[in-house]
Write an enzyme that holds these catalytic residues in place. Structure first.
Site, PDB file in Angstrom:
ATOM      1  N   HIS A 131       1.478  31.391  34.469  1.00  0.00           N
ATOM      2  CA  HIS A 131       1.110  32.554  33.664  1.00  0.00           C
ATOM      3  C   HIS A 131       0.550  32.189  32.297  1.00  0.00           C
ATOM      4  O   HIS A 131       0.277  33.097  31.492  1.00  0.00           O
ATOM      5  CB  HIS A 131       2.305  33.497  33.556  1.00  0.00           C
ATOM      6  CG  HIS A 131       2.660  34.105  34.876  1.00  0.00           C
ATOM      7  ND1 HIS A 131       1.910  35.100  35.460  1.00  0.00           N
ATOM      8  CD2 HIS A 131       3.648  33.811  35.760  1.00  0.00           C
ATOM      9  CE1 HIS A 131       2.430  35.419  36.630  1.00  0.00           C
ATOM     10  NE2 HIS A 131       3.484  34.650  36.839  1.00  0.00           N
ATOM     11  N   HIS A 171       4.830  25.231  43.677  1.00  0.00           N
ATOM     12  CA  HIS A 171       4.163  26.039  42.654  1.00  0.00           C
ATOM     13  C   HIS A 171       3.481  25.159  41.609  1.00  0.00           C
ATOM     14  O   HIS A 171       2.872  25.680  40.677  1.00  0.00           O
ATOM     15  CB  HIS A 171       5.248  26.923  42.002  1.00  0.00           C
ATOM     16  CG  HIS A 171       4.813  27.784  40.874  1.00  0.00           C
ATOM     17  ND1 HIS A 171       3.748  28.657  40.939  1.00  0.00           N
ATOM     18  CD2 HIS A 171       5.328  27.934  39.623  1.00  0.00           C
ATOM     19  CE1 HIS A 171       3.625  29.305  39.785  1.00  0.00           C
ATOM     20  NE2 HIS A 171       4.568  28.886  38.978  1.00  0.00           N
TER      21      HIS A 171
END
Length: 278
Positions: free
Chosen positions: A103, A250
């Site tokens: 993010h 991730h």
């Protein structure tokens, strides 16, 4: 080549930390690393050495994150972009290609807007959730704002992001505690707010004027429900591309830094050295 030494600079009321390999013979552009929330330059410890010999590499740390995590007043992705640009201005970086983790992508898009196309023609986003948050992820972002449950929420997220590696998960939980509840709660608020404001990162990218080339590198999820909308978006917007790397976590910049670096170098060559968007 080893990781560059950590430096600090005063920007407004904040002491900000960054890495800079200061490679004077580097090819254009400078590669600028932007970590995710509650992460720092160590996030790029595997990726930076892949680029050190050819590019000037700068890794920015967000306010309150380094050299030692500390309390700061509230801020969001707009302030992150402002801080990054202020550091680059202060150390004499002209053209650059930002690379963001997770993010940190919200700040990357804002940085492209703030810097303008003459300085920032493209960006690489690493494993950024391109769809609207699932109910489970929305609940996790809320849990990060719970002073009683935020550590357990961190642990659950880490298990999701890097399954089958309990030792790594517990090491990350201990690291998470160093950033503290306030920063993790802030991350939950800012990320939730960004999705609420923009819908998805793809929609946010479309607000960049003029458009810049953005490439998304990721491994999971790999199902068609997640990949197909990106394929459709890429077919409609020539400035967007993606690559499914085939890993399991991730963190493609930790799991397969050589492949990530190859994409960065290729995009830099096509959009900066060739002087054209492809």
């Amino acid at each position: 080549m080893n990781m560059p030494q950590l430096s600090t600079i005063q920007i407004g009321d904040h002491e900000l930390a960054y890495l800079d390999n200061k490679l004077t013979s580097a090819v254009t552009p400078t590669i600028v690393m932007l970590p995710g929330w509650c992460g720092d330059h160590h996030s790029f410890s595997e990726l930076i050495p892949q680029l050190n010999d050819t590019h000037r590499v700068v890794a920015v740390n967000w306010r309150g994150h380094a050299p030692v995590p500390h309390d700061v007043s509230d801020f969001g992705y707009a302030e992150q972009a402002q801080d990054a640009l202020a550091i680059l201005d202060a150390i004499g970086v002209d053209e650059f290609l930002p690379v963001s983790a997770s993010h940190g992508g919200w700040a990357l898009v804002q940085l492209l807007v703030d810097a303008g196309p003459a300085r920032a023609r493209a960006g690489v986003v690493l494993d950024w959730l391109m769809r609207r948050p699932t109910p489970e992820f929305t609940a996790a972002l809320l849990s990060l704002q719970d002073p009683e449950g935020w550590v357990d929420s961190c642990r659950a997220l880490f298990h999701t992001w890097r399954p089958n590696d309990s030792d790594w998960v517990e090491s990350r939980v201990e690291r998470a505690k160093e950033f503290g509840f306030d920063m993790w709660a802030r991350s939950g608020r800012v990320i939730s707010g960004a999705y609420g404001e923009h819908g998805t990162p793809l929609e946010f990218m479309k607000t960049i004027t003029p458009e810049r080339h953005i490439r998304h590198l990721f491994s999971t999820p790999s199902d068609s429900d997640y990949v197909a909308p990106q394929e459709a978006f890429a077919s409609e917007n020539e400035w967007f591309s993606y690559a499914l790397l085939g890993g399991t976590s991730h963190f493609p910049h930790l799991e397969m830094p050589d492949r990530v670096a190859a994409h960065i170098v290729e995009l830099a060559k096509n959009t900066y050295q060739a002087g054209a968007m492809r």
